[in-house]
Design a protein around this motif. Structure first.
Motif, PDB file in Angstrom:
ATOM      1  N   ASN A 370      25.008  20.681  50.661  1.00 13.86           N
ATOM      2  CA  ASN A 370      26.204  20.264  51.118  1.00 13.86           C
ATOM      3  C   ASN A 370      26.890  19.515  49.394  1.00 13.86           C
ATOM      4  OD1 ASN A 370      29.076  19.206  51.633  1.00 13.86           O
ATOM      5  ND2 ASN A 370      28.830  19.878  54.257  1.00 13.86           N
ATOM      6  N   ARG A 371      27.603  20.353  48.869  1.00 16.88           N
ATOM      7  CA  ARG A 371      27.962  19.481  47.729  1.00 16.88           C
ATOM      8  C   ARG A 371      29.069  18.554  47.634  1.00 16.88           C
ATOM      9  NH1 ARG A 371      26.028  24.418  47.102  1.00 16.88           N
ATOM     10  NH2 ARG A 371      23.972  24.538  46.456  1.00 16.88           N
ATOM     11  N   ARG A 377      28.174  13.259  41.531  1.00 24.05           N
ATOM     12  CA  ARG A 377      28.603  13.857  40.355  1.00 24.05           C
ATOM     13  C   ARG A 377      28.956  12.889  39.732  1.00 24.05           C
ATOM     14  NH1 ARG A 377      26.220  18.766  39.850  1.00 24.05           N
ATOM     15  NH2 ARG A 377      26.921  18.901  37.334  1.00 24.05           N
ATOM     16  N   GLN A 378      29.002  13.152  38.034  1.00 23.85           N
ATOM     17  CA  GLN A 378      30.366  11.806  37.224  1.00 23.85           C
ATOM     18  C   GLN A 378      31.636  12.224  37.406  1.00 23.85           C
ATOM     19  OE1 GLN A 378      29.374  11.739  33.272  1.00 23.85           O
ATOM     20  NE2 GLN A 378      27.568  10.133  33.947  1.00 23.85           N
ATOM     21  N   GLU A 461      31.386   4.306  48.277  1.00 20.60           N
ATOM     22  CA  GLU A 461      29.988   3.115  48.459  1.00 20.60           C
ATOM     23  C   GLU A 461      28.900   3.417  47.490  1.00 20.60           C
ATOM     24  OE1 GLU A 461      29.398   5.249  52.258  1.00 20.60           O
ATOM     25  OE2 GLU A 461      30.154   4.145  54.069  1.00 20.60           O
ATOM     26  N   SER A 462      29.255   4.978  46.604  1.00 21.74           N
ATOM     27  CA  SER A 462      27.720   4.734  46.211  1.00 21.74           C
ATOM     28  C   SER A 462      28.099   3.446  45.070  1.00 21.74           C
ATOM     29  CB  SER A 462      28.058   6.184  44.899  1.00 21.74           C
ATOM     30  OG  SER A 462      27.746   7.140  45.285  1.00 21.74           O
ATOM     31  N   GLU A 476      28.343   7.966  39.094  1.00 25.47           N
ATOM     32  CA  GLU A 476      27.825   9.298  40.239  1.00 25.47           C
ATOM     33  C   GLU A 476      28.836   8.404  41.520  1.00 25.47           C
ATOM     34  OE1 GLU A 476      24.039  10.531  40.005  1.00 25.47           O
ATOM     35  OE2 GLU A 476      24.722  12.036  38.374  1.00 25.47           O
ATOM     36  N   VAL A 477      29.160   9.829  41.834  1.00 26.71           N
ATOM     37  CA  VAL A 477      29.940   9.281  43.631  1.00 26.71           C
ATOM     38  C   VAL A 477      30.329  10.917  44.084  1.00 26.71           C
ATOM     39  CG1 VAL A 477      31.286   7.588  42.339  1.00 26.71           C
ATOM     40  CG2 VAL A 477      32.407   9.383  42.457  1.00 26.71           C
ATOM     41  N   SER A 478      30.450  11.253  45.158  1.00 28.42           N
ATOM     42  CA  SER A 478      30.497  12.160  45.935  1.00 28.42           C
ATOM     43  C   SER A 478      31.892  12.514  45.980  1.00 28.42           C
ATOM     44  CB  SER A 478      29.950  12.422  47.053  1.00 28.42           C
ATOM     45  OG  SER A 478      30.816  11.274  48.213  1.00 28.42           O
TER      46      SER A 478
END
Length: 669
Positions: A370-371, A377-378, A461-462, A476-478
């Motif tokens: 699940n992307r 990613r940046q 939260e990353s 990177e974050v979701s």
């Protein structure tokens, strides 16, 4: 003198009279009684030993409250907000049905088929056992069973299905114990709700809906008799694979129902002739797997114990979800190869936090990764609003003027995506144009550590490290957390917590979880949120804005584009008054795309899926929209003056406002 010995004494003989001897002998009757007593004693001992061995290790009946969950294979039924089943993982358990809610012919069909003396015996039917023993002995094989409905229930809930004397003995004993705990109607209700009907179906509600598309309260006599035919051989008599075999058994059930006077002769005849309509098996969208995986993962963290027959109500809108997934998959299939883009993720959230659509990739069957929720990613320039939000909080104005020019921060030299510089510009214009130099300078002045802190306050939260490049979205974050953080802007300054699960019950309707109607926490001032929204509206509405392709007819849109180095990631995250959401496009192996930026394919896809979500809704004003058209004349004059001076100085020195192509590595847009 000779020795003289006395003569030996003779033994005394006692004579017993013949009458006394005869009296001491055991009579045949007494011998027989002793032998019989011995045999009875041995037989009793053997019987006691045998009874104990047959009942050795016999499990205890669960408590009445636990009977519903006993020996239930874990399963989850996912439903929408109208109660329609979206998908089932594991066996399908029907909703709890009470005998009182069924037409009389429904339970009567099962009594006629399985246990005619159900309301007369104490859990085991000795007469039926004797008849079955005679029939089996005559046939030389097992041709008839004698299990009552109560025994079948005990076997399903407590015991194994092994055909042994020990299991049968325990089954009878436990059935009689169960009859002392529950009423006959309670036993029959539990039986109808737990019996296996084949094809992964447990309970009459599941079977009725799966085969006839209706609740069991609406079953006709011929349909009830057909379902009552299944428990005898549920796999063999599958209605879609062996309807003729099931109909043969149905005729027997109807005959017995008539014999027991449950139905009249005329009703039996009509039922035999009635047409049987088996509906097509339900088809669940395989692409929904991205949503189901995400919901199942959250379910285990929300509840200390997930019921074995969980019914999970999702926030997903099935129509929006299906159309969104199809659109994204087809668009990537059509244009992805030419753009060197192979994957996409997206999510749409309503203003209250309900996730109405979630896409984790182009094809769940090919890749369930699940992307939207798992991939980080940046974000590129889609991270810039947090830098600008902190600047406003520190007292900066959207109309403060910065100079777009080559700069150096430590050893870092950020440059614009286009490689060009425009000289003096307001913060509002810098965000609209996605000017990297101004964002980097602003991030440095407000402090990278504080930028990271604000992003976390908003919902990122990353882990974010306080490097200067944080201002350009280098960490990177979701997609999930980036959309969540943008929810602060849409709401007027309140933190948003997107959610997928509205409610969790079991098949009996017992509520295990319900999304709380809690108040949202304010994390950003209302007036500053209006200013931020006004700036992000210009990103979409201004002729020189990077997000022009994200427009939605009739709706005011605010948002931000983002592109990482070499077009490895491209984003658009934005919102209207009704929905917010985001789109990411890229490749799993992190290879570059062919000049795909956040303002091209992602913005177009975002507009397309948002049109789906907004279909049929009346446009509403976005918070802060009134400020989007208010331009500070003095600021505009200053910009014109400074930009003119910068261009004059550049011309006089023979320099250019364009960055050298051989300079530092190009940064994200």
């Amino acid at each position: 003198m000779t020795d003289r010995h006395p003569p030996p004494r003779m033994p005394r003989v006692i004579r017993v009279p013949a009458q006394a001897l005869a009296a001491r002998r055991l009579s045949p009757l007494r011998v027989a009684l002793i032998v019989i007593g011995f045999l009875v004693l041995c037989g009793g001992g053997w019987a006691l030993w045998k009874w104990q061995s047959l009942h050795s290790g016999m499990p205890k009946l669960p408590e009445v409250a636990d009977l519903w969950q006993a020996q239930r294979e874990p399963a989850i039924e996912f439903i929408d907000n109208e109660g329609n089943t979206l998908a089932v993982r594991g066996p399908r358990y029907g909703r709890a049905i009470a005998i009182a809610d069924l037409p009389r012919h429904v339970p009567q069909a099962f009594i006629a088929a399985e246990d005619k003396r159900f309301y007369e015996h104490d859990g085991a039917d000795e007469a039926a056992i004797a008849r079955a023993a005679i029939s089996n002995a005559a046939a030389g094989e097992t041709v008839s069973g004698a299990s009552t409905i109560t025994q079948q229930l005990v076997k399903n809930l407590v015991l194994s299905s092994r055909q042994t004397m020990q299991r049968k003995a325990q089954e009878i004993t436990l059935a009689r114990q169960l009859e002392k705990k529950l009423t006959k109607d309670e036993i029959l209700s539990l039986y109808l709700n737990r019996i296996y009907f084949g094809a992964g179906l447990y309970g009459i509600d599941a079977a009725s809906r799966h085969y006839f598309g209706k609740p069991p309260a609406e079953l006709k006599i011929h349909e009830a008799a057909l379902l009552a035919a299944l428990p005898k051989a549920p796999s063999k008599l599958n209605l879609r694979e062996n309807l003729e075999g099931a109909k043969a058994r149905q005729l027997y059930v109807l005959k017995e129902m008539e014999s027991e006077r449950f139905i009249s002769k005329q009703e039996a005849a009509a039922a035999r002739e009635a047409e049987i309509n088996i509906i097509a098996p339900p088809k669940y969208d395989p692409q929904l797997g991205y949503v189901l995986d995400a919901a199942a993962e959250r379910l285990t963290t929300m509840l200390p114990r997930v019921p074995g027959d969980a019914v999970v109500q999702l926030t997903i809108n099935p129509k929006i979800q299906q159309k969104t997934q199809t659109l994204l998959t087809e668009r990537l299939a059509r244009d992805g190869k030419a753009l060197a883009a192979s994957q996409v993720s997206a999510m749409i959230v309503d203003r209250n936090g309900r996730v109405v659509a979630l896409t984790g990739g182009v094809d769940y069957a090919a890749s369930p990764y699940n992307r939207a929720t798992q991939s980080k990613r940046q974000p590129g320039s889609s991270f810039k609003p947090f830098v600008f939000a902190l600047a406003l909080e520190d007292g900066y104005s959207p109309y403060d003027v910065f100079n777009d020019r080559p700069i150096t921060i430590g050893k870092w030299q950020p440059v614009n995506y286009s490689g060009e510089y425009h000289g003096p510009m307001t913060l509002s214009e810098a965000l609209t144009r996605s000017t990297n130099t101004v964002a980097a300078e602003l991030g440095n002045e407000t402090n990278p550590e504080r930028v990271a802190a604000l992003a976390k306050r908003f919902g990122i939260e990353s882990e974010l490290k306080p490097f200067p490049s944080i201002a350009l979205g280098s960490q990177e974050v979701s997609l999930w957390e980036l959309v969540r953080a943008f929810g602060v802007f849409q709401s007027g300054g309140y933190r948003l917590e997107p959610y997928l699960i509205e409610r969790v019950t079991d098949s009996r309707g017992a509520v295990y979880y319900e999304h709380p109607a809690s108040e949202r926490e304010r994390v950003y001032p209302e007036d500053l949120t209006a200013e931020m929204n006004a700036m992000m509206m210009r990103v979409v509405s201004a002729t020189f804005g990077t997000g022009g392709r994200a427009r939605i007819p009739g709706w005011t849109v605010a948002g931000k584009t983002g592109t990482s180095q070499e077009s490895r990631d491209a984003w658009f995250v934005g919102f209207t008054a009704a929905y917010l959401g985001g789109v990411w496009v890229g490749n799993d192996d992190d290879t570059p795309m062919k000049r795909v930026t956040g303002g091209t394919l992602p913005a177009e896809l975002w507009s397309d899926i948002m049109e789906i979500a907004h279909e049929g809704q009346k446009p509403e004003a976005l918070f802060g929209a009134s400020r989007a058209v208010i331009l500070d004349p003095a600021a505009e004059q200053r910009i014109t003056f400074y930009r003119g001076m910068a261009q004059a100085f550049a011309a006089a020195s023979g320099s250019s406002q364009t960055a050298s192509r051989g300079g530092p590595v190009q940064q994200a847009e």
